[in-house]
Motif scaffolding. Structure first.
Motif, mmCIF file in Angstrom:
data_model
loop_
_atom_site.group_PDB
_atom_site.id
_atom_site.type_symbol
_atom_site.label_atom_id
_atom_site.label_comp_id
_atom_site.label_asym_id
_atom_site.label_seq_id
_atom_site.Cartn_x
_atom_site.Cartn_y
_atom_site.Cartn_z
ATOM 1 N N LEU A 276 10.533 -8.597 -11.570
ATOM 2 C CA LEU A 276 9.095 -8.874 -11.530
ATOM 3 C C LEU A 276 8.782 -10.181 -12.267
ATOM 4 N N LYS A 277 9.424 -10.345 -13.421
ATOM 5 C CA LYS A 277 9.210 -11.557 -14.210
ATOM 6 C C LYS A 277 9.673 -12.786 -13.439
ATOM 7 N N LYS A 278 10.840 -12.640 -12.806
ATOM 8 C CA LYS A 278 11.379 -13.765 -12.037
ATOM 9 C C LYS A 278 10.449 -14.097 -10.865
ATOM 10 N N SER A 279 9.941 -13.072 -10.207
ATOM 11 C CA SER A 279 9.024 -13.289 -9.078
ATOM 12 C C SER A 279 7.798 -14.068 -9.535
ATOM 13 N N ALA A 280 7.246 -13.672 -10.661
ATOM 14 C CA ALA A 280 6.040 -14.336 -11.166
ATOM 15 C C ALA A 280 6.353 -15.786 -11.547
ATOM 16 N N ARG A 281 7.540 -16.001 -12.111
ATOM 17 C CA ARG A 281 7.903 -17.356 -12.527
ATOM 18 C C ARG A 281 8.093 -18.269 -11.313
ATOM 19 N N VAL A 282 8.849 -17.788 -10.317
ATOM 20 C CA VAL A 282 9.075 -18.570 -9.098
ATOM 21 C C VAL A 282 7.735 -18.882 -8.427
ATOM 22 N N ASN A 283 6.836 -17.905 -8.481
ATOM 23 C CA ASN A 283 5.520 -18.081 -7.856
ATOM 24 C C ASN A 283 4.703 -19.151 -8.583
ATOM 25 N N ALA A 284 4.705 -19.090 -9.908
ATOM 26 C CA ALA A 284 3.922 -20.061 -10.679
ATOM 27 C C ALA A 284 4.456 -21.478 -10.449
ATOM 28 N N GLU A 285 5.789 -21.592 -10.395
ATOM 29 C CA GLU A 285 6.383 -22.923 -10.160
ATOM 30 C C GLU A 285 6.043 -23.425 -8.758
ATOM 31 N N GLY A 286 6.133 -22.532 -7.787
ATOM 32 C CA GLY A 286 5.808 -22.906 -6.403
ATOM 33 C C GLY A 286 4.343 -23.280 -6.247
ATOM 34 N N TYR A 287 3.484 -22.599 -6.993
ATOM 35 C CA TYR A 287 2.054 -22.912 -6.933
ATOM 36 C C TYR A 287 1.805 -24.338 -7.416
ATOM 37 N N ARG A 288 2.486 -24.687 -8.523
ATOM 38 C CA ARG A 288 2.335 -26.056 -9.035
ATOM 39 C C ARG A 288 2.853 -27.077 -8.022
ATOM 40 N N GLN A 289 4.011 -26.756 -7.422
ATOM 41 C CA GLN A 289 4.608 -27.675 -6.443
ATOM 42 C C GLN A 289 3.643 -27.909 -5.268
ATOM 43 N N LEU A 290 3.089 -26.857 -4.739
ATOM 44 C CA LEU A 290 2.198 -26.985 -3.579
ATOM 45 C C LEU A 290 0.896 -27.687 -3.949
ATOM 46 N N THR A 291 0.285 -27.262 -5.054
ATOM 47 C CA THR A 291 -1.034 -27.819 -5.363
ATOM 48 C C THR A 291 -0.925 -29.281 -5.814
ATOM 49 N N GLN A 292 0.190 -29.644 -6.466
ATOM 50 C CA GLN A 292 0.366 -31.066 -6.803
ATOM 51 C C GLN A 292 0.465 -31.899 -5.532
ATOM 52 N N ALA A 293 1.156 -31.364 -4.524
ATOM 53 C CA ALA A 293 1.269 -32.080 -3.251
ATOM 54 C C ALA A 293 -0.103 -32.184 -2.577
ATOM 55 N N PHE A 294 -0.876 -31.098 -2.633
ATOM 56 C CA PHE A 294 -2.213 -31.145 -2.007
ATOM 57 C C PHE A 294 -3.077 -32.195 -2.698
ATOM 58 N N GLU A 295 -2.968 -32.248 -4.031
ATOM 59 C CA GLU A 295 -3.771 -33.228 -4.760
ATOM 60 C C GLU A 295 -3.341 -34.639 -4.399
ATOM 61 N N ALA A 296 -2.032 -34.846 -4.310
ATOM 62 C CA ALA A 296 -1.535 -36.175 -3.949
ATOM 63 C C ALA A 296 -1.990 -36.564 -2.538
ATOM 64 N N MET A 297 -2.137 -35.566 -1.664
ATOM 65 C CA MET A 297 -2.551 -35.851 -0.282
ATOM 66 C C MET A 297 -4.063 -35.790 -0.133
ATOM 67 N N ASP A 298 -4.753 -35.564 -1.253
ATOM 68 C CA ASP A 298 -6.212 -35.500 -1.233
ATOM 69 C C ASP A 298 -6.738 -34.354 -0.361
ATOM 70 N N LEU A 299 -6.042 -33.239 -0.379
ATOM 71 C CA LEU A 299 -6.467 -32.075 0.398
ATOM 72 C C LEU A 299 -7.143 -31.066 -0.531
ATOM 73 N N GLU A 300 -8.252 -30.541 -0.062
ATOM 74 C CA GLU A 300 -8.972 -29.525 -0.836
ATOM 75 C C GLU A 300 -8.214 -28.196 -0.748
ATOM 76 N N TYR A 301 -8.126 -27.463 -1.855
ATOM 77 C CA TYR A 301 -7.539 -26.117 -1.818
ATOM 78 C C TYR A 301 -8.353 -25.195 -2.723
ATOM 79 N N VAL A 302 -8.221 -23.903 -2.490
ATOM 80 C CA VAL A 302 -8.927 -22.935 -3.323
ATOM 81 C C VAL A 302 -7.950 -22.473 -4.407
ATOM 82 N N PRO A 303 -8.278 -22.686 -5.679
ATOM 83 C CA PRO A 303 -7.375 -22.235 -6.745
ATOM 84 C C PRO A 303 -7.016 -20.761 -6.544
ATOM 85 N N SER A 304 -5.709 -20.458 -6.552
ATOM 86 C CA SER A 304 -5.281 -19.111 -6.176
ATOM 87 C C SER A 304 -4.621 -18.356 -7.320
ATOM 88 N N PHE A 305 -4.863 -17.054 -7.345
ATOM 89 C CA PHE A 305 -4.251 -16.168 -8.329
ATOM 90 C C PHE A 305 -3.217 -15.246 -7.678
#
Ligand SMILES: *Cc1c(COP(=O)(O)O)cnc(C)c1O
Length: 368
Positions: A276-305
């Motif tokens: 469970l801990k590993k799942s949450a960690r992989v998810n948090a890292e992936g969230y940063r990876q995706l949202t940083q890319a969206f920001e770099a591409m100037d794409l709007e996203y909804v902050p997700s939990f």
């Protein structure tokens, strides 16, 4: 003579649209299955925990027998983890099953069910399947407007669905707001608090919904093993509520709705804190990876939990479908959300780093 069988409200149901299976996309677009990236159904990119696999292999030898219809051992694992008595637990064939059981147990045709705009697709399906009226409350900032939902509860309302975090938008309701809402709901209205993504919440956002079950006799909390626990294909979920609610759900539940492999795997997964801990960690890292890319591409996203992100891929109503097709041609499956009334957006499930990178790459090409 009419050849139209069944009640109007059943014929009016639009079938559930799931994520496209990998094999189907491979066939349709002439692609190699091994090169397809699927980020469409909020599945755990780590797959199932090894502990669950071992438990299933062991349970295999008994597969000639019916499962335990009361799920004694699985309920014992849930009892141990959440400190609730056994008779507060309803096992489901996925938590979808719990949502549908709630509609069948508490709502009659011509009564009503309240849920939010842009909330989970199963809520309108479960409502329609029992011939009830849906009261859809406009979203606020893509999430639930609980004050408006409270006001929307009608004389004939018997059920309210709340998803926290919500799918497909990923929004989160702080504990205080939910409890304030629960205090306003009439006693004869059951509230389903659907916590499919609860295990992804950061520790500072976690709240004790089981304490609310003790306090509110009309609250049903639902959980699933499909997301953070990595067992989507097995179909296991459960509901926690006081016995008068649980008793009704169990009367209409199919006696063997959770199969024996699923029960065995769920017990192992519930006890696998490390996974469970590993799942949450992989998810948090992936969230940063995706949202940083969206920001770099100037794409709007909804902050997700949750374990997915809603991203706006254009400002015309053809954008979601168009970009989705361009991604499919490159072997990337995500989820268009036009059926949720969000035609300019796509929902991306968070994957492993290389899957996220493949998606980002394909998205750049699709938007070029
Ligand atoms: C995925 C999901 C579920 C449950 O899925 P099951 O696989 O049936 O347990 C329930 N609610 C929401 C909001 C979801 O996104």
């Amino acid at each position: 003579m009419s050849n139209q069988f069944g009640p109007d409200y059943v014929r009016a149901i639009a079938p559930y649209q799931g994520g496209k299976p990998i094999a189907e996309v491979a066939r349709e677009f002439g692609l190699d299955e091994a090169k397809i990236t699927k980020l469409a159904s909020n599945e755990n990119p780590l797959g199932m925990p090894d502990s669950a696999k071992q438990a299933m292999l062991k349970a295999m030898s008994d597969i000639g027998r019916y499962p335990d219809s009361n799920g004694f051992e699985l309920k014992a694992a849930i009892t141990a983890k959440y400190a609730v008595p056994q008779d507060w637990i309803t096992l489901g064939n996925g938590s979808n099953d719990i949502l549908e059981l709630a509609a069948h147990a508490f709502v009659q045709p011509a009564q009503s069910v309240v849920f939010a705009q842009y909330s989970f697709a199963v809520y309108p399906l479960a409502t329609q399947a029992v011939g009830a009226r849906a009261i859809v409350v406009p979203a606020k900032n893509f999430g639930h407007d609980l004050a408006a939902m409270s006001k929307a509860i009608a004389e004939d309302t018997r059920l309210v669905f709340i998803a926290n975090p919500n799918n497909p938008t990923g929004t989160f309701l702080p504990a205080k707001e939910i409890e304030a809402f629960l205090q306003t709901v009439p006693q004869n209205v059951v509230v389903v608090l659907d916590e499919a993504y609860n295990e992804y919440l950061a520790p500072e956002l976690q709240y004790d919904s089981i304490a609310w079950v003790r306090k509110y006799p009309n609250l049903l909390v639902s959980r699933t093993l499909s997301k953070a626990y990595g067992l989507a294909g097995l179909r296991v979920g459960f509901g926690i509520a006081q016995p008068h609610v649980t008793d009704l759900l169990n009367r209409i539940r199919q006696p063997f709705n959770v199969n024996s492999l699923a029960q065995a795997a769920a017990i192992a997964a519930l006890n696998d804190e490390e996974f469970l801990k590993k799942s949450a960690r992989v998810n948090a890292e992936g969230y940063r990876q995706l949202t940083q890319a969206f920001e770099a591409m100037d794409l709007e996203y909804v902050p997700s939990f949750g374990n997915f992100v809603l991203v706006r891929v254009g400002n015309d109503d053809g954008a979601g479908a168009r970009v989705n097709l361009a991604l499919l041609k490159q072997g990337v499956i995500v989820r268009p959300v036009g059926n949720y009334g969000l035609p300019q957006w796509l929902r991306i499930s968070i994957g492993l780093p290389e899957e996220n990178a493949a998606f980002i790459d394909a998205l750049k090409k699709a938007l070029a």
